[in-house]
Motif scaffolding. Structure first.
Motif, PDB file in Angstrom:
ATOM      1  N   LYS A   1       6.265   0.598  11.425  1.00 30.60           N
ATOM      2  CA  LYS A   1       5.547   1.903  10.939  1.00 30.60           C
ATOM      3  C   LYS A   1       5.327   1.440   9.157  1.00 30.60           C
ATOM      4  O   LYS A   1       5.307   2.661   8.472  1.00 30.60           O
ATOM      5  N   SER A   2       5.665   0.818   8.620  1.00 30.88           N
ATOM      6  CA  SER A   2       4.932   0.639   7.357  1.00 30.88           C
ATOM      7  C   SER A   2       3.698   0.115   6.967  1.00 30.88           C
ATOM      8  O   SER A   2       3.305  -0.789   7.939  1.00 30.88           O
ATOM      9  N   VAL A   3       2.369   0.025   6.211  1.00 32.96           N
ATOM     10  CA  VAL A   3       1.588  -0.447   5.563  1.00 32.96           C
ATOM     11  C   VAL A   3       2.122  -1.112   4.578  1.00 32.96           C
ATOM     12  O   VAL A   3       2.441   0.512   3.635  1.00 32.96           O
ATOM     13  N   LEU A   4       2.394  -1.787   3.533  1.00 29.39           N
ATOM     14  CA  LEU A   4       2.952  -2.486   2.136  1.00 29.39           C
ATOM     15  C   LEU A   4       1.465  -3.292   1.671  1.00 29.39           C
ATOM     16  O   LEU A   4       1.188  -3.589   2.302  1.00 29.39           O
ATOM     17  N   VAL A   5       2.112  -2.713   0.098  1.00 25.48           N
ATOM     18  CA  VAL A   5       0.819  -3.536  -0.268  1.00 25.48           C
ATOM     19  C   VAL A   5       1.715  -4.492  -1.294  1.00 25.48           C
ATOM     20  O   VAL A   5       2.826  -3.974  -2.459  1.00 25.48           O
TER      21      VAL A   5
ATOM     22  N   ALA B   1       5.713   4.224  -2.029  1.00 28.87           N
ATOM     23  CA  ALA B   1       7.331   4.709  -1.699  1.00 28.87           C
ATOM     24  C   ALA B   1       7.182   3.146  -2.205  1.00 28.87           C
ATOM     25  O   ALA B   1       7.253   1.968  -1.482  1.00 28.87           O
ATOM     26  N   PRO B   2       8.452   2.788  -3.323  1.00 33.03           N
ATOM     27  CA  PRO B   2       8.507   1.504  -3.913  1.00 33.03           C
ATOM     28  C   PRO B   2      10.177   1.135  -2.950  1.00 33.03           C
ATOM     29  O   PRO B   2      10.452   1.220  -1.833  1.00 33.03           O
ATOM     30  N   ARG B   3       9.649  -0.466  -2.192  1.00 31.69           N
ATOM     31  CA  ARG B   3      10.611  -1.509  -0.860  1.00 31.69           C
ATOM     32  C   ARG B   3      10.844  -2.438  -1.574  1.00 31.69           C
ATOM     33  O   ARG B   3      10.480  -3.511  -1.748  1.00 31.69           O
ATOM     34  N   PRO B   4      11.408  -2.294  -2.999  1.00 33.77           N
ATOM     35  CA  PRO B   4      12.132  -3.835  -2.993  1.00 33.77           C
ATOM     36  C   PRO B   4      12.627  -4.412  -2.064  1.00 33.77           C
ATOM     37  O   PRO B   4      13.360  -5.536  -2.597  1.00 33.77           O
ATOM     38  N   ASP B   5      12.877  -3.983  -0.529  1.00 30.92           N
ATOM     39  CA  ASP B   5      13.666  -4.765  -0.015  1.00 30.92           C
ATOM     40  C   ASP B   5      13.147  -5.353   0.835  1.00 30.92           C
ATOM     41  O   ASP B   5      13.571  -6.273   1.707  1.00 30.92           O
TER      42      ASP B   5
ATOM     43  N   ASP C   1      -1.751   5.508  10.486  1.00 26.58           N
ATOM     44  CA  ASP C   1      -2.492   5.755  11.488  1.00 26.58           C
ATOM     45  C   ASP C   1      -4.553   4.446  11.040  1.00 26.58           C
ATOM     46  O   ASP C   1      -4.897   4.399  11.837  1.00 26.58           O
ATOM     47  N   TRP C   2      -4.259   4.708   9.799  1.00 25.86           N
ATOM     48  CA  TRP C   2      -5.473   3.728   9.486  1.00 25.86           C
ATOM     49  C   TRP C   2      -5.933   2.339  10.168  1.00 25.86           C
ATOM     50  O   TRP C   2      -6.677   2.006  10.139  1.00 25.86           O
TER      51      TRP C   2
ATOM     52  N   LEU D   1       2.416   2.555   1.711  1.00 24.98           N
ATOM     53  CA  LEU D   1       1.241   3.376   1.222  1.00 24.98           C
ATOM     54  C   LEU D   1       1.819   4.371   2.470  1.00 24.98           C
ATOM     55  O   LEU D   1       2.848   4.490   2.904  1.00 24.98           O
ATOM     56  N   GLY D   2       1.372   5.936   2.098  1.00 30.25           N
ATOM     57  CA  GLY D   2       1.345   6.921   2.209  1.00 30.25           C
ATOM     58  C   GLY D   2       0.392   7.826   3.761  1.00 30.25           C
ATOM     59  O   GLY D   2      -0.102   7.138   4.283  1.00 30.25           O
ATOM     60  N   GLN D   3      -0.315   8.558   2.339  1.00 33.19           N
ATOM     61  CA  GLN D   3      -1.785   9.512   2.227  1.00 33.19           C
ATOM     62  C   GLN D   3      -2.426   8.432   2.371  1.00 33.19           C
ATOM     63  O   GLN D   3      -2.904   7.590   0.736  1.00 33.19           O
TER      64      GLN D   3
END
Length: 306
Positions: free
Chosen positions: A264-268, A246-250, A292-293, A277-279
């Motif tokens: 609850k977010s993992v960003l790259v 999912a794009p996260r421009p914020d 979870d990872w 990231l999702g799955q």
């Protein structure tokens, strides 16, 4: 009309079902031979072969149209052949068998995205509209005259597999309508016009994410290769599979490939703004939510994808 149906994967099954439901006399099904499936490599009929068996339709299994396959097709005496993702070329001797030729359902608006992976390329390149075309099969690659088209919007969250599933059902109706029109002598093919683009089959390397690219391009790439051939990156020297992001421009600035963990977010980081990231599927493990990872990491410092 007597119809020979040619197809192999699950995406072709809706077309077979629609033709049967519309009352066409499907005299035989042509499909690829049984293939080894799963870890135990069990020889398994193609989805089209399995469906044909359920319907009590004779099945011709051939990896190429050789003398034996041509003889079997000719023995079925089809007036027309309908082909949806069969997976092999039809040589001139095979093309000449049905009186009305081979009518191919192709999942693009021809002449855009001629080739084996039209839906994947449409998503990767950011097309907003795609569709399906029925055309007369020739020796050239998806070059024949077009009988009919239908359009489908590409939604922001569409993966190629989700989009292809929708097209398989709407395209099946188009195929049935085309065959009805041909049988009634009411439709003729129109030469293709417009810009030609090619959609060659994608390989494993097409799913390798370059985090220096902009987030928009990465998002499209990952959606385009989901579920085949799959998106991936490298983590700790092993291939790490990725689901749609999912794009996260914020989010704040983050170097390409570097990870940040926010609640609850993992960003790259990418070449523009981060993505979430999702799955994910680490090497040797099952698919799981990225959060979870992340919980299982020994350290969250200096985690980088390559």
């Amino acid at each position: 009309m007597k119809v020979l149906f040619a197809g192999t994967p699950s995406v072709a099954v809706p077309s077979l079902d629609v033709l049967i439901g519309a009352g066409f006399d499907v005299v035989a099904v042509l499909t690829r031979p049984d293939a080894p499936i799963g870890r135990k490599r069990v020889l398994t009929p193609s989805p089209v072969a399995a469906r044909a068996a359920e319907l009590g339709i004779a099945v011709i299994k051939a990896s190429k149209i050789d003398d034996d396959a041509r003889a079997a097709i000719a023995a079925a005496k089809p007036d027309v052949a309908a082909i949806v993702a069969y997976g092999a070329l039809i040589p001139p001797a095979g093309l000449a068998i049905p009186e009305h030729g081979w009518i191919n359902l192709h999942f693009s608006l021809l002449p855009a995205w001629r080739g084996a992976a039209p839906v994947q390329h449409a998503v990767i390149h950011g097309d907003e509209i795609t569709g399906a075309s029925t055309f007369l099969l020739e020796e050239g690659l998806d070059t024949g005259p077009v009988y009919g088209t239908m359009t489908e919007a590409i939604l922001a969250q569409d993966t190629s597999s989700v989009l292809l599933e929708r097209l398989s059902h709407s395209g099946a109706v188009l195929l049935a309508q085309t065959l009805t029109g041909i049988g009634a002598g009411m439709v003729t093919g129109v030469p293709q016009r417009g810009e030609v683009t090619l959609a060659p089959k994608l390989g494993l390397e097409d799913g390798h994410v370059d985090w220096a690219r902009p987030a928009l391009a990465i998002n499209r790439q990952i959606r385009g290769v989901t579920s085949e051939p799959g998106a991936w990156t490298m983590h700790q020297g092993a291939r790490f599979k990725l689901g749609p992001v999912a794009p996260r421009p914020d989010a704040g600035d983050l170097a390409p490939g570097h990870l940040a963990f926010e609640g609850k977010s993992v960003l790259v980081g990418t070449g523009s703004h981060p993505v979430e990231l999702g799955q994910v599927q680490p090497a040797g493990k099952k698919a799981m939510n990225a959060v979870d990872w992340a919980r299982g990491l020994a350290t969250k410092e200096d985690v980088v994808f390559e």
